[in-house]
Design an enzyme around this catalytic site. Structure first.
Site, short mmCIF file in Angstrom:
data_model
loop_
_atom_site.label_atom_id
_atom_site.label_comp_id
_atom_site.label_asym_id
_atom_site.label_seq_id
_atom_site.Cartn_x
_atom_site.Cartn_y
_atom_site.Cartn_z
N GLU A 443 0.83 -1.22 0.00
CA GLU A 443 0.00 0.00 0.00
C GLU A 443 0.85 1.27 0.00
O GLU A 443 0.51 2.27 0.60
CB GLU A 443 -0.97 0.01 1.18
CG GLU A 443 -1.90 -1.18 1.25
CD GLU A 443 -2.55 -1.51 -0.08
OE1 GLU A 443 -2.78 -0.60 -0.89
OE2 GLU A 443 -2.81 -2.69 -0.33
N GLY A 444 1.97 1.21 -0.69
CA GLY A 444 2.92 2.31 -0.71
C GLY A 444 3.90 2.12 0.43
O GLY A 444 3.52 2.13 1.60
#
Length: 598
Positions: A443-444
């Protein structure tokens, strides 16, 4: 074997005594009737489900993992996962905070957050199957067409179908502007989508009848880069007009990743071979629509590490009370035993208190953020909604990165408490370490979160939202600044709050001259900001505890909370001094290193 007890008392403390959520809900017509008794009853049952249904599958699911049939492209989840999911759907847990219009129960997001904390403590790999569905629901609710909402939302809300986010590709990583998946428009308004995706959590499984994939792809005439990305909903099975399932859509799992942790979740390689999908939102604006899901996922990932920090702490604490080894440096403590329990040793206590403080700080931050989300969505005052939305945007990268980094520190510390036994699978501690490790990456990555915080959320609006956070801290400082009993909690955040303005301005000016200065400082900056937020929340928790004690409460919970807060400010919060110094060291010592990295 590890154990787990839902931390209901601390949840209730944060919900009802610190944030007084029932009073907040009274201002929101949608939630005006949600009182403390309702919330407590729901969370008690949620805790039972987590502890009794999903937690017993955690170790076995990790051992067994998922199995892919290469001929049929079907994935079998570990024994018991499918049955546990059926109980989850039957209990209505998937619908907890969803819109009643689509079959949801309409409870506040903050209640759902507490449910998911307990599920993540119990079994992060299993929880990812329903967890991603909620993000898909949010994205379609915000950007879907009426037809898409009618087709997909009731099934996602009930849990009969699950959702995924199909973003990255083998050559992309986080840089989605490089993706190559193509979407060819058809005469009937649908699109034929072709490409390959990787790292798709819960991308294929047997727990639900259908999987609703949200896929990023490019139209034939799309501009290059991130401005040419569109979003499509692509179901595993086509959906007939009457809502029944039709033929198989050619979107297949071609492989499962062999991972360090979360073995019970199917992290899939997905091949899309002309699968039929429909567009979500506007052409070439897919990232804006997908960010609804991505931001929900980032808050969810922080919640995963909160869950693992809590369960690791519980088991390390129990072990430290029982394990006998050496004598206390200050004299024998267990005179009837041949050695003292290791909890008498200062550094063992430091490791335990580190995990406890990071769990309790994270819980307060998660509840605060989801309360802000409830207000951003449902408060009648537009100004209040906008202000809450801005604060959530500022805090989201902190939730994702700071809590997961802390989870790494905490789970490793708890494994260390076990000594050699922590390295052995049967005790369960090494699984908590392995499972948590992905949370810092997906998610980053946490570096991406740091760049988002400093570059976009702070410097991007000249610190306007940061000033709003500073105003909240300033209000607490003004309220308690003359209270001697609060000085040990108020003074540190008052000092750091003042320093933060100068620190941010300095980095901003340096970044205007050389953008690498922002990249060099960002990770340290986020951690400083994280401590500032945790410090504010611990000060609020200390304030409530002191007032309860002053009112005559004999509950040892409040004494424990104060002791944890004192530890946090004495042993963890001072990290900010070093972090600001290393951030100010600048980019030169990193970038002028060609010889060192030759």
């Amino acid at each position: 074997m590890p154990t787990y007890n839902p931390p209901l008392r601390d949840m209730q403390f944060v919900l009802h005594e610190v944030f007084q959520v029932s009073d907040e809900f009274k201002a929101m017509p949608r939630h005006a009737d949600v009182d403390a008794d309702t919330i407590n009853a729901v969370l008690e049952e949620a805790g039972k489900f987590a502890a009794e249904v999903t937690f017993p599958l955690n170790v076995s699911g990790d051992t067994e993992g998922c199995t892919l049939d290469q001929q049929t492209h079907e994935v079998t989840t570990p024994k018991g996962f499918k049955e546990a999911y059926a109980k989850y759907v039957e209990g209505g847990w998937a619908a907890l905070s969803c819109d009643p219009e689509y079959g949801g129960q309409g409870l506040p997001h903050v209640v759902n957050q507490c449910l998911y904390e307990m599920l993540n403590s119990a079994n992060q790999a299993w929880t990812m199957y329903p967890g991603l569905s909620h993000g898909a629901y949010e994205a379609l609710l915000a950007h879907g067409t009426d037809a898409q909402k009618k087709t997909y939302l009731p099934k996602l809300v009930s849990g009969e179908w699950t959702g995924t986010m199909c973003l990255t590709e083998p050559h992309c990583g986080t840089d989605l502007g490089l993706l190559r998946t193509k979407a060819e428009p058809q005469a009937d308004g649908t699109y034929r989508i072709t490409g390959n995706k990787i790292f798709i959590s819960a991308g294929e499984h047997d727990v639900a009848a259908n999987i609703v994939h949200l896929v990023l792809a490019r139209l034939p005439d799309a501009p290059k880069g991130s401005k040419g990305i569109s979003l499509f909903v692509v179901p595993k099975f086509h959906v007939n007009a009457d809502g029944s399932l039709g033929a198989r859509n050619p979107i297949y799992c071609t492989g499962l990743e062999h991972k360090m942790g979360i073995h019970g979740n199917a992290t899939a390689q997905i091949a899309i071979d002309g699968a039929v999908g429909t567009m979500v939102g506007e052409p070439n604006k897919g990232l804006a629509a997908m960010f609804v899901m991505m931001n929900a996922a980032r808050l969810g990932v922080g919640n995963q590490s909160l869950g693992l920090t809590e369960v690791a702490f519980q088991n390390a604490l129990a072990y430290a009370k029982d394990r006998l080894q050496m004598r206390s440096l200050s004299g024998v403590k267990a005179k009837d035993k041949e050695a003292d329990p290791i909890i008498v040793h200062p550094d063992v206590r430091k490791m335990l208190l580190t995990a406890k403080a990071y769990a309790e700080g994270a819980r307060a931050l998660q509840i605060y953020c989801t309360l802000l989300l409830d207000k951003a969505h449902h408060h009648p005052d537009e100004k209040e909604r906008k202000g809450c939305d801005e604060l959530v945007a500022l805090l989201t990268p902190i939730v994702k990165a700071f809590i997961t980094d802390n989870g790494h520190i905490a789970t490793n510390a708890c494994m260390q408490v076990f000594g050699g036994h922590g390295f052995i699978k049967e005790w369960g501690m090494e699984q908590f370490v392995r499972d948590n490790r992905i949370n810092m990456i997906y998610e980053g990555t946490n570096t991406v979160q740091s760049l988002d915080l400093l570059g976009r959320k702070v410097l991007g609006n000249q610190g306007a939202t940061l000033k709003k956070l500073g105003k909240l801290i300033g209000q607490l400082v003004a309220e308690e600044g003359v209270n001697e009993k609060m000085a040990e909690f108020i003074n540190p955040i008052a000092i750091l709050g003042e320093q933060m303005t100068k620190f941010t301005t300095e980095i901003g000016f340096k970044g205007m001259q050389n953008p690498d200065e922002v990249g060099a400082a960002a990770v340290d900056y986020l951690r400083v900001a994280g401590h500032l937020v945790f410090g504010y929340l611990f000060a609020r928790m200390a304030q409530v505890s002191l007032r309860a004690i002053a009112a005559g409460s004999q509950d040892p919970f409040y004494v424990a909370k104060l002791q944890t807060a004192r530890f946090y400010f004495a042993k963890l919060f001072p990290e900010t001094v070093t972090l600001m110094r290393t951030a100010r060291a600048g980019a030169k010592v990193l970038m002028d290193t060609d010889a060192a990295l030759a």
